[in-house]
Design a protein around this motif. Sequence first.
Motif, PDB file in Angstrom:
ATOM      1  N   GLY A 280      -3.832   7.891 -90.555  1.00  0.00           N
ATOM      2  CA  GLY A 280      -3.682   9.336 -90.433  1.00  0.00           C
ATOM      3  C   GLY A 280      -4.128   9.842 -89.074  1.00  0.00           C
ATOM      4  O   GLY A 280      -3.511  10.737 -88.489  1.00  0.00           O
ATOM      5  N   SER A 281      -5.198   9.242 -88.548  1.00  0.00           N
ATOM      6  CA  SER A 281      -5.689   9.649 -87.227  1.00  0.00           C
ATOM      7  C   SER A 281      -4.695   9.278 -86.126  1.00  0.00           C
ATOM      8  O   SER A 281      -4.539  10.016 -85.151  1.00  0.00           O
ATOM      9  N   PHE A 282      -4.014   8.144 -86.295  1.00  0.00           N
ATOM     10  CA  PHE A 282      -3.007   7.742 -85.315  1.00  0.00           C
ATOM     11  C   PHE A 282      -1.857   8.744 -85.273  1.00  0.00           C
ATOM     12  O   PHE A 282      -1.226   8.937 -84.228  1.00  0.00           O
ATOM     13  N   LEU A 283      -1.579   9.391 -86.403  1.00  0.00           N
ATOM     14  CA  LEU A 283      -0.498  10.376 -86.471  1.00  0.00           C
ATOM     15  C   LEU A 283      -0.963  11.760 -86.021  1.00  0.00           C
ATOM     16  O   LEU A 283      -0.219  12.488 -85.356  1.00  0.00           O
ATOM     17  N   TYR A 284      -2.188  12.123 -86.386  1.00  0.00           N
ATOM     18  CA  TYR A 284      -2.664  13.486 -86.148  1.00  0.00           C
ATOM     19  C   TYR A 284      -2.602  13.885 -84.677  1.00  0.00           C
ATOM     20  O   TYR A 284      -2.019  14.923 -84.328  1.00  0.00           O
ATOM     21  N   LEU A 285      -3.202  13.087 -83.808  1.00  0.00           N
ATOM     22  CA  LEU A 285      -3.348  13.495 -82.412  1.00  0.00           C
ATOM     23  C   LEU A 285      -2.009  13.664 -81.701  1.00  0.00           C
ATOM     24  O   LEU A 285      -1.772  14.716 -81.079  1.00  0.00           O
ATOM     25  N   PRO A 286      -1.088  12.685 -81.740  1.00  0.00           N
ATOM     26  CA  PRO A 286       0.189  12.913 -81.045  1.00  0.00           C
ATOM     27  C   PRO A 286       0.994  14.070 -81.631  1.00  0.00           C
ATOM     28  O   PRO A 286       1.656  14.804 -80.884  1.00  0.00           O
ATOM     29  N   ILE A 287       0.947  14.252 -82.964  1.00  0.00           N
ATOM     30  CA  ILE A 287       1.667  15.381 -83.575  1.00  0.00           C
ATOM     31  C   ILE A 287       1.134  16.699 -83.033  1.00  0.00           C
ATOM     32  O   ILE A 287       1.904  17.588 -82.632  1.00  0.00           O
ATOM     33  N   VAL A 288      -0.178  16.842 -82.995  1.00  0.00           N
ATOM     34  CA  VAL A 288      -0.794  18.075 -82.515  1.00  0.00           C
ATOM     35  C   VAL A 288      -0.500  18.288 -81.026  1.00  0.00           C
ATOM     36  O   VAL A 288      -0.129  19.393 -80.600  1.00  0.00           O
ATOM     37  N   GLN A 289      -0.639  17.244 -80.224  1.00  0.00           N
ATOM     38  CA  GLN A 289      -0.425  17.405 -78.784  1.00  0.00           C
ATOM     39  C   GLN A 289       1.032  17.696 -78.453  1.00  0.00           C
ATOM     40  O   GLN A 289       1.319  18.513 -77.573  1.00  0.00           O
ATOM     41  N   ILE A 290       1.937  17.040 -79.144  1.00  0.00           N
ATOM     42  CA  ILE A 290       3.364  17.322 -78.931  1.00  0.00           C
ATOM     43  C   ILE A 290       3.681  18.759 -79.350  1.00  0.00           C
ATOM     44  O   ILE A 290       4.442  19.473 -78.671  1.00  0.00           O
ATOM     45  N   ALA A 291       3.093  19.212 -80.465  1.00  0.00           N
ATOM     46  CA  ALA A 291       3.300  20.591 -80.917  1.00  0.00           C
ATOM     47  C   ALA A 291       2.802  21.573 -79.862  1.00  0.00           C
ATOM     48  O   ALA A 291       3.468  22.576 -79.572  1.00  0.00           O
TER      49      ALA A 291
END
Length: 297
Positions: A280-291
Motif C-alpha cells: 500500500g505504501s508503494f502505491l500511496y506516494l506515487p499516486i499522491v505525487q502524480i495527483a
Amino acid sequence: MQSVSRLNILHLVGFKSKEYFRLLKFRLSLTVVFSAGMGYILGGGKSIDWTLFGIFALAGMCLTGASNILNQVYEKDSDKLMDRTKSRPVPTGNVSVPEAIFLASVLGALSIFLFNEFFNFKTAVLGFSSLVLYAFAYTPLKTKTPLAVFVGAIPGALPPMIGWIAATNKFGWEPGILFGIQFFWQLPHYWAIAWVLDEDYQKAGIRLLPNAGGRTSETAFQIMIYTLFLIPLGFMPYFLGMTGITSAIVTLIAGILFLAQTFYLMKECTKKAALLIMFGSFLYLPIVQIAFVLDKV
C-alpha cells in the motif's frame, strides 16, 4: 590466444559493469528520482525546461546511487548474514571495497557538481546533506537503535524538497510540506518492511521496529498513529495554493485507504497484514505525487 584473451577481457568488463549497476540499486534509485522529479515539476510551475529536468534526474540518480553504494560498503558484513542481501556485489567479493568507494565518490562528486553548476548552491548542500545523513548516520544506527528509522526518514524525505528548491531556489512552506508528507509516509513504509523481514534483520542485529517486543499490537498502533498524520498533511498543498481540490480529494481517499490497512494490522498482527501495508505504501506516494502534479495550479 589473442582472441581468447579478448573474450576474457570482454567477459570481465561485462561482469563488472553488471555488478556496478547492481550496486546502484537502480529500481530503488529510480523511485527516489521520481519523487524528486515530482517536486521539481511542482516547483517549476507551467514552464519546465526539460533539458534541465534531465540533468536534474541524472544528478539525482548519481546521488542516490552513491548513497546506496556507501550503505552497502558499511553493511558488507551484516549483508552476508541475511538471505535477502548475501548475494550483493560487495559481500560476495564481486566488487571490492576500494572499487565501491571509488565509484560512490565519483557519483557523489558528479551529482553535487551538477546540482551546483546547473541549479543552485542550496540544492547542492541539501544533496550532500542527504548523502551524509543516509550513509553515515542512518546506516550505522540501524544496528544500535530503532530511532534509526526517524534519522533515515530525513534524507528519505528530502528528494521532493530538493526538487522544489532546484526549480525555485527558494525555501518555504511548500517544500516543507512536501518534505513532511514524505517523512511521515516513510515511517509506516519502513516499519512494514521491518515487520515482514524481522527474522532476516535479527540475523544481522538490525533493529528497526519501534518496540523491543517486535511484532506486537503496540508496534501496529504506532504505525497507525504516524500514518494518520498523512491525512491532514495531504490537504496542505491545496491550502497553500500549490494544487487544486481534485488532488486534495485523491490524497484524502488514498490516506484513508492506507490508514485502513494499519487498522487491519492492529487487529491481526500478522506478516500478511504488514505486507499489505508495505504494498500500500508503494502505491500511496506515487499516486499522491502524480495527483499533485496533474492538479497543480
